[in-house]
Design an enzyme around this catalytic site. Structure first.
Site, PDB file in Angstrom:
ATOM      1  N   CYS A  66     107.925   3.903  44.011  1.00 62.79           N
ATOM      2  CA  CYS A  66     107.200   3.384  42.844  1.00 62.79           C
ATOM      3  C   CYS A  66     105.741   3.856  42.823  1.00 62.79           C
ATOM      4  CB  CYS A  66     107.284   1.855  42.843  1.00 62.79           C
ATOM      5  SG  CYS A  66     106.164   1.058  41.680  1.00 62.79           S
ATOM      6  N   CYS A  69     103.134   1.047  42.203  1.00 58.94           N
ATOM      7  CA  CYS A  69     103.007   0.227  43.422  1.00 58.94           C
ATOM      8  C   CYS A  69     101.999   0.863  44.370  1.00 58.94           C
ATOM      9  CB  CYS A  69     104.360   0.096  44.123  1.00 58.94           C
ATOM     10  SG  CYS A  69     105.668  -0.639  43.124  1.00 58.94           S
TER      11      CYS A  69
END
Length: 383
Positions: A66, A69
Protein backbone atom coordinates in the site's frame (compact mmCIF):
# COMPACT_ATOMS: atom_id res chain seq x y z
CA UNK A 1 -5.83 -22.78 58.50
CA UNK A 2 -2.46 -23.54 56.92
CA UNK A 3 -4.24 -24.77 53.78
CA UNK A 4 -6.27 -21.54 53.53
CA UNK A 5 -3.10 -19.45 53.97
CA UNK A 6 -1.31 -21.32 51.16
CA UNK A 7 -4.32 -21.02 48.84
CA UNK A 8 -4.42 -17.26 49.43
CA UNK A 9 -0.66 -17.00 48.84
CA UNK A 10 -1.00 -18.76 45.48
CA UNK A 11 -3.93 -16.54 44.53
CA UNK A 12 -1.90 -13.48 45.48
CA UNK A 13 1.02 -14.81 43.42
CA UNK A 14 -1.25 -15.15 40.35
CA UNK A 15 -2.53 -11.61 40.82
CA UNK A 16 1.04 -10.31 41.15
CA UNK A 17 2.02 -12.14 37.96
CA UNK A 18 -0.79 -10.41 36.05
CA UNK A 19 0.15 -7.02 37.48
CA UNK A 20 3.81 -7.62 36.63
CA UNK A 21 2.85 -8.63 33.07
CA UNK A 22 0.85 -5.44 32.58
CA UNK A 23 3.58 -3.22 34.02
CA UNK A 24 6.22 -4.95 31.92
CA UNK A 25 4.27 -4.32 28.73
CA UNK A 26 3.64 -0.71 29.71
CA UNK A 27 7.32 -0.14 30.50
CA UNK A 28 8.37 -1.63 27.18
CA UNK A 29 5.85 0.54 25.38
CA UNK A 30 6.74 4.03 26.63
CA UNK A 31 5.91 6.48 23.84
CA UNK A 32 8.79 7.80 21.76
CA UNK A 33 9.17 11.56 21.90
CA UNK A 34 8.05 13.70 18.99
CA UNK A 35 6.68 10.83 16.90
CA UNK A 36 3.88 8.30 16.91
CA UNK A 37 4.76 5.31 19.06
CA UNK A 38 3.42 2.17 17.41
CA UNK A 39 3.90 -0.46 20.07
CA UNK A 40 5.31 -3.85 19.22
CA UNK A 41 2.50 -5.80 20.87
CA UNK A 42 -0.38 -8.00 19.80
CA UNK A 43 -3.98 -6.83 19.55
CA UNK A 44 -4.90 -8.49 22.88
CA UNK A 45 -1.85 -7.03 24.60
CA UNK A 46 -2.83 -3.58 23.32
CA UNK A 47 -6.25 -3.99 24.98
CA UNK A 48 -4.56 -4.88 28.27
CA UNK A 49 -2.27 -1.84 28.04
CA UNK A 50 -5.17 0.45 27.16
CA UNK A 51 -7.03 -0.62 30.29
CA UNK A 52 -3.92 -0.05 32.41
CA UNK A 53 -3.23 3.39 30.92
CA UNK A 54 -6.91 4.39 30.69
CA UNK A 55 -6.61 5.03 26.95
CA UNK A 56 -8.24 3.92 23.73
CA UNK A 57 -6.60 1.77 21.05
CA UNK A 58 -5.62 3.27 17.70
CA UNK A 59 -5.19 0.63 14.97
CA UNK A 60 -3.50 1.30 11.65
CA UNK A 61 -4.57 -1.42 9.22
CA UNK A 62 -2.06 -1.56 6.37
CA UNK A 63 -0.52 -3.86 3.75
CA UNK A 64 3.05 -4.18 2.52
CA UNK A 65 2.08 -3.03 -1.00
CA UNK A 66 0.00 0.00 0.00
CA UNK A 67 1.57 3.27 -1.21
CA UNK A 68 -0.57 5.62 0.92
CA UNK A 69 0.25 3.46 3.98
CA UNK A 70 3.96 4.00 3.36
CA UNK A 71 3.38 7.71 2.83
CA UNK A 72 1.66 7.99 6.20
CA UNK A 73 4.47 6.13 7.92
CA UNK A 74 7.14 8.27 6.28
CA UNK A 75 5.58 11.73 6.29
CA UNK A 76 2.75 11.94 8.83
CA UNK A 77 3.28 9.65 11.81
CA UNK A 78 6.82 10.96 12.51
CA UNK A 79 5.51 14.54 12.91
CA UNK A 80 5.79 15.94 16.43
CA UNK A 81 2.23 17.24 16.58
CA UNK A 82 0.82 13.94 15.33
CA UNK A 83 2.90 11.91 17.77
CA UNK A 84 2.00 14.14 20.70
CA UNK A 85 -1.72 13.85 19.90
CA UNK A 86 -1.86 10.10 19.28
CA UNK A 87 0.52 9.07 22.07
CA UNK A 88 -1.43 11.06 24.65
CA UNK A 89 -4.81 9.53 23.81
CA UNK A 90 -4.16 6.07 22.40
CA UNK A 91 -2.23 2.85 22.56
CA UNK A 92 -1.15 2.76 18.90
CA UNK A 93 -0.57 -0.46 16.99
CA UNK A 94 -0.03 -1.38 13.34
CA UNK A 95 -1.69 -4.49 11.92
CA UNK A 96 -0.76 -5.99 8.57
CA UNK A 97 -4.16 -6.99 7.19
CA UNK A 98 -2.65 -9.88 5.25
CA UNK A 99 -0.49 -11.54 7.91
CA UNK A 100 -0.86 -13.21 11.32
CA UNK A 101 -3.88 -11.96 13.22
CA UNK A 102 -4.44 -9.28 10.56
CA UNK A 103 -6.93 -11.01 8.21
CA UNK A 104 -9.26 -11.98 11.04
CA UNK A 105 -9.15 -8.51 12.63
CA UNK A 106 -9.56 -6.76 9.26
CA UNK A 107 -12.69 -8.83 8.64
CA UNK A 108 -13.96 -8.16 12.15
CA UNK A 109 -13.57 -4.39 11.74
CA UNK A 110 -14.87 -4.41 8.13
CA UNK A 111 -11.68 -3.03 6.59
CA UNK A 112 -12.17 -2.56 2.85
CA UNK A 113 -9.40 -0.10 1.91
CA UNK A 114 -5.89 0.77 3.01
CA UNK A 115 -4.89 2.43 5.11
CA UNK A 116 -7.89 2.18 7.42
CA UNK A 117 -7.65 3.60 10.92
CA UNK A 118 -9.86 2.23 13.68
CA UNK A 119 -10.22 3.47 17.25
CA UNK A 120 -11.71 1.17 19.87
CA UNK A 121 -12.16 1.44 23.61
CA UNK A 122 -10.75 -1.16 26.05
CA UNK A 123 -14.04 -3.05 25.76
CA UNK A 124 -13.40 -3.34 22.00
CA UNK A 125 -16.27 -1.05 21.03
CA UNK A 126 -15.60 0.79 17.76
CA UNK A 127 -15.44 4.55 18.31
CA UNK A 128 -14.18 5.60 14.90
CA UNK A 129 -13.27 4.27 11.46
CA UNK A 130 -11.41 6.37 8.91
CA UNK A 131 -10.39 5.23 5.43
CA UNK A 132 -7.40 6.79 3.68
CA UNK A 133 -4.55 8.97 4.84
CA UNK A 134 -3.89 12.71 4.77
CA UNK A 135 -1.06 14.76 3.35
CA UNK A 136 -1.07 17.17 6.28
CA UNK A 137 -0.48 16.25 9.92
CA UNK A 138 -2.88 18.80 11.36
CA UNK A 139 -5.63 17.72 8.99
CA UNK A 140 -5.10 14.12 10.03
CA UNK A 141 -5.31 15.00 13.73
CA UNK A 142 -8.43 17.05 13.10
CA UNK A 143 -10.16 14.25 11.19
CA UNK A 144 -9.48 11.81 14.05
CA UNK A 145 -10.55 14.26 16.74
CA UNK A 146 -13.83 15.07 15.00
CA UNK A 147 -14.72 11.40 14.83
CA UNK A 148 -14.12 10.56 18.49
CA UNK A 149 -15.33 13.73 20.23
CA UNK A 150 -19.13 13.72 20.75
CA UNK A 151 -18.99 17.50 20.96
CA UNK A 152 -17.63 17.65 17.42
CA UNK A 153 -20.22 15.71 15.46
CA UNK A 154 -21.48 17.68 12.42
CA UNK A 155 -24.85 18.27 14.09
CA UNK A 156 -23.32 19.40 17.38
CA UNK A 157 -20.81 21.75 15.74
CA UNK A 158 -23.52 23.32 13.61
CA UNK A 159 -25.61 23.85 16.75
CA UNK A 160 -22.68 25.39 18.60
CA UNK A 161 -21.89 27.69 15.67
CA UNK A 162 -25.49 28.80 15.18
CA UNK A 163 -25.69 29.53 18.93
CA UNK A 164 -22.91 32.07 18.49
CA UNK A 165 -19.86 30.16 19.77
CA UNK A 166 -16.68 31.51 18.18
CA UNK A 167 -13.78 29.68 19.79
CA UNK A 168 -10.59 28.54 18.06
CA UNK A 169 -11.44 24.94 18.90
CA UNK A 170 -14.86 25.08 17.24
CA UNK A 171 -13.85 27.08 14.16
CA UNK A 172 -10.83 24.88 13.54
CA UNK A 173 -12.93 21.71 13.83
CA UNK A 174 -16.01 22.94 11.96
CA UNK A 175 -14.09 24.50 9.07
CA UNK A 176 -11.91 21.39 8.98
CA UNK A 177 -15.00 19.22 8.59
CA UNK A 178 -16.13 21.29 5.60
CA UNK A 179 -12.68 21.00 4.03
CA UNK A 180 -12.81 17.23 4.47
CA UNK A 181 -16.18 17.19 2.70
CA UNK A 182 -14.73 18.96 -0.36
CA UNK A 183 -13.16 15.73 -1.61
CA UNK A 184 -15.60 13.32 -0.04
CA UNK A 185 -16.96 12.30 -3.45
CA UNK A 186 -15.27 11.88 -6.81
CA UNK A 187 -16.40 15.32 -7.94
CA UNK A 188 -14.92 17.99 -5.59
CA UNK A 189 -17.52 20.19 -3.93
CA UNK A 190 -15.80 23.56 -3.95
CA UNK A 191 -18.75 25.24 -2.25
CA UNK A 192 -17.65 23.48 0.95
CA UNK A 193 -14.21 25.03 0.60
CA UNK A 194 -15.76 28.46 0.11
CA UNK A 195 -17.87 27.95 3.23
CA UNK A 196 -14.82 26.91 5.26
CA UNK A 197 -12.70 29.87 4.12
CA UNK A 198 -15.51 32.34 4.73
CA UNK A 199 -16.07 30.93 8.20
CA UNK A 200 -12.40 31.36 9.04
CA UNK A 201 -12.26 34.84 7.47
CA UNK A 202 -15.29 35.97 9.53
CA UNK A 203 -13.68 34.53 12.66
CA UNK A 204 -10.38 36.27 11.87
CA UNK A 205 -12.14 39.59 11.27
CA UNK A 206 -13.74 39.37 14.72
CA UNK A 207 -10.44 38.85 16.56
CA UNK A 208 -8.33 41.51 18.25
CA UNK A 209 -4.62 41.72 17.41
CA UNK A 210 -3.61 39.89 20.58
CA UNK A 211 -5.95 37.04 19.70
CA UNK A 212 -4.80 36.89 16.08
CA UNK A 213 -1.22 36.39 17.25
CA UNK A 214 -2.07 33.69 19.79
CA UNK A 215 -0.91 30.09 19.47
CA UNK A 216 -4.46 28.71 19.44
CA UNK A 217 -5.14 30.47 16.14
CA UNK A 218 -2.18 29.05 14.23
CA UNK A 219 -4.63 26.94 12.19
CA UNK A 220 -5.83 30.09 10.41
CA UNK A 221 -2.45 30.70 8.85
CA UNK A 222 -1.29 27.16 8.18
CA UNK A 223 -4.52 25.87 6.62
CA UNK A 224 -6.63 28.76 5.33
CA UNK A 225 -4.07 30.77 3.38
CA UNK A 226 -3.30 30.24 -0.30
CA UNK A 227 -1.29 33.18 -1.64
CA UNK A 228 0.86 36.10 -0.43
CA UNK A 229 -1.81 38.31 -1.99
CA UNK A 230 -4.44 37.14 0.56
CA UNK A 231 -5.40 39.71 3.19
CA UNK A 232 -4.72 37.27 6.03
CA UNK A 233 -1.30 36.46 4.59
CA UNK A 234 -0.44 40.15 4.28
CA UNK A 235 -1.29 40.49 7.97
CA UNK A 236 0.79 37.43 8.78
CA UNK A 237 3.81 38.82 6.92
CA UNK A 238 3.52 42.29 8.46
CA UNK A 239 3.27 40.84 11.99
CA UNK A 240 5.58 37.81 11.62
CA UNK A 241 7.81 38.89 14.51
CA UNK A 242 4.89 39.52 16.87
CA UNK A 243 3.34 36.06 16.97
CA UNK A 244 3.54 33.94 20.11
CA UNK A 245 7.13 32.60 20.36
CA UNK A 246 5.93 28.99 20.20
CA UNK A 247 4.54 29.44 16.66
CA UNK A 248 6.89 31.95 15.04
CA UNK A 249 8.81 29.24 13.22
CA UNK A 250 5.50 27.82 11.92
CA UNK A 251 4.52 31.26 10.65
CA UNK A 252 7.92 31.73 9.00
CA UNK A 253 7.74 28.32 7.34
CA UNK A 254 4.23 28.98 6.04
CA UNK A 255 5.24 32.33 4.56
CA UNK A 256 8.12 30.66 2.71
CA UNK A 257 5.81 27.89 1.52
CA UNK A 258 3.23 30.35 0.17
CA UNK A 259 5.81 32.27 -1.84
CA UNK A 260 7.24 29.02 -3.14
CA UNK A 261 3.79 27.87 -4.27
CA UNK A 262 2.97 31.19 -5.96
CA UNK A 263 6.22 31.21 -7.94
CA UNK A 264 5.56 27.58 -8.88
CA UNK A 265 2.06 28.44 -10.09
CA UNK A 266 3.48 31.10 -12.43
CA UNK A 267 6.29 28.82 -13.59
CA UNK A 268 3.93 25.99 -14.54
CA UNK A 269 1.21 28.27 -15.94
CA UNK A 270 -1.34 27.07 -13.40
CA UNK A 271 -2.54 30.63 -13.02
CA UNK A 272 -2.77 33.35 -15.72
CA UNK A 273 0.18 35.72 -15.66
CA UNK A 274 -0.67 39.02 -13.96
CA UNK A 275 2.21 41.49 -14.05
CA UNK A 276 1.07 43.48 -11.02
CA UNK A 277 0.52 40.40 -8.85
CA UNK A 278 3.77 38.84 -10.06
CA UNK A 279 5.73 41.98 -9.17
CA UNK A 280 4.27 41.83 -5.65
CA UNK A 281 5.29 38.20 -5.28
CA UNK A 282 8.81 38.80 -6.60
CA UNK A 283 9.27 41.87 -4.39
CA UNK A 284 8.12 39.89 -1.37
CA UNK A 285 10.62 37.12 -2.08
CA UNK A 286 13.45 39.64 -2.34
CA UNK A 287 12.38 41.84 0.61
CA UNK A 288 12.04 38.85 2.95
CA UNK A 289 15.45 37.51 1.97
CA UNK A 290 14.03 34.29 0.57
CA UNK A 291 16.36 34.33 -2.44
CA UNK A 292 19.69 34.63 -0.63
CA UNK A 293 20.87 31.31 -2.06
CA UNK A 294 19.53 32.04 -5.56
CA UNK A 295 16.70 29.52 -5.15
CA UNK A 296 14.30 31.62 -7.25
CA UNK A 297 16.67 33.37 -9.66
CA UNK A 298 16.32 31.00 -12.62
CA UNK A 299 12.61 30.50 -11.98
CA UNK A 300 12.06 34.25 -12.23
CA UNK A 301 13.92 34.27 -15.54
CA UNK A 302 11.69 31.48 -16.87
CA UNK A 303 8.46 33.16 -15.73
CA UNK A 304 9.41 36.50 -17.24
CA UNK A 305 10.35 34.85 -20.54
CA UNK A 306 7.06 32.93 -20.64
CA UNK A 307 5.05 36.07 -19.85
CA UNK A 308 6.19 37.67 -23.13
CA UNK A 309 4.31 35.03 -25.11
CA UNK A 310 7.22 34.08 -27.39
CA UNK A 311 7.10 30.29 -26.95
CA UNK A 312 9.96 29.73 -29.39
CA UNK A 313 12.23 31.89 -27.19
CA UNK A 314 10.90 30.20 -24.07
CA UNK A 315 11.68 26.77 -25.51
CA UNK A 316 15.22 27.96 -26.25
CA UNK A 317 15.54 29.04 -22.62
CA UNK A 318 14.38 25.58 -21.48
CA UNK A 319 17.01 23.93 -23.67
CA UNK A 320 19.77 26.15 -22.31
CA UNK A 321 18.91 26.70 -18.65
CA UNK A 322 16.50 23.99 -17.51
CA UNK A 323 19.26 22.32 -15.48
CA UNK A 324 19.83 25.56 -13.57
CA UNK A 325 16.38 25.41 -11.99
CA UNK A 326 16.29 24.03 -8.45
CA UNK A 327 15.25 20.38 -8.24
CA UNK A 328 11.72 21.13 -6.99
CA UNK A 329 10.95 23.42 -9.90
CA UNK A 330 12.66 21.23 -12.51
CA UNK A 331 10.37 18.29 -11.82
CA UNK A 332 7.26 20.49 -11.47
CA UNK A 333 7.88 22.17 -14.81
CA UNK A 334 8.44 18.81 -16.50
CA UNK A 335 5.18 17.49 -15.04
CA UNK A 336 3.39 20.52 -16.55
CA UNK A 337 5.10 20.72 -19.95
CA UNK A 338 1.96 20.00 -21.99
CA UNK A 339 0.03 22.71 -20.14
CA UNK A 340 2.85 25.25 -20.51
CA UNK A 341 3.07 24.67 -24.27
CA UNK A 342 -0.66 24.19 -24.84
CA UNK A 343 -0.95 27.33 -27.01
CA UNK A 344 2.39 26.97 -28.80
CA UNK A 345 2.54 26.24 -32.53
CA UNK A 346 3.27 22.72 -33.79
CA UNK A 347 6.96 23.42 -34.44
CA UNK A 348 7.52 24.47 -30.82
CA UNK A 349 5.49 21.50 -29.53
CA UNK A 350 7.78 19.19 -31.52
CA UNK A 351 10.81 20.78 -29.86
CA UNK A 352 9.16 20.42 -26.44
CA UNK A 353 8.44 16.73 -27.11
CA UNK A 354 12.02 16.18 -28.27
CA UNK A 355 13.28 17.89 -25.11
CA UNK A 356 11.22 15.52 -22.96
CA UNK A 357 12.55 12.48 -24.80
CA UNK A 358 16.14 13.60 -24.25
CA UNK A 359 15.38 14.13 -20.55
CA UNK A 360 14.12 10.58 -19.91
CA UNK A 361 17.65 9.30 -19.21
CA UNK A 362 17.87 11.46 -16.08
CA UNK A 363 14.47 10.41 -14.64
CA UNK A 364 13.48 7.63 -12.28
CA UNK A 365 10.73 5.18 -13.24
CA UNK A 366 7.95 7.05 -11.41
CA UNK A 367 8.77 10.37 -13.04
CA UNK A 368 9.00 8.75 -16.49
CA UNK A 369 5.49 7.37 -16.06
CA UNK A 370 4.00 10.82 -15.36
CA UNK A 371 6.12 12.73 -17.85
CA UNK A 372 5.20 10.22 -20.58
CA UNK A 373 1.64 11.52 -20.27
CA UNK A 374 2.93 15.03 -21.00
CA UNK A 375 4.69 13.66 -24.07
CA UNK A 376 1.50 12.00 -25.32
CA UNK A 377 -0.41 15.27 -24.98
CA UNK A 378 2.26 17.22 -26.84
CA UNK A 379 2.68 14.73 -29.68
CA UNK A 380 -0.96 13.77 -30.06
CA UNK A 381 -2.00 11.26 -32.71
CA UNK A 382 0.12 12.76 -35.43
CA UNK A 383 3.53 11.86 -33.98
Amino acid sequence: VIKIVFVNIFKLRDVMKKIFFILLIVMLSVPALAQTNFRDVTYKEAIVIARAEKKQVFIDFYTSWCGPCKMMMKNIFPLKEVGNYLNAKFVCIKIDAEKGEGPELAKRYKVKAYPTFVVIDPEEKVLMTKEGGDFDGKEFIGSIDRRIDPNKTPERMQQRYENGERTADLISAYAGLKMEEVYKNRQPDMTKKEEAFKMVQDYFDGLKDKERLAEENLFIYTTYTESPADAIVRYMIANRDKFAPAIRSNISDRIKELYKMDVLNYLTARIPFNQQQYDIVKKGVMDLGLNKDGYYTTAFRFIESYSKGDMDAFMTLCEKEYDQLNDDYKSSLMYSFANVFANADEAVKKRAAKFIRHSFLDMDATMIMFVAQQLMQLEGKGY
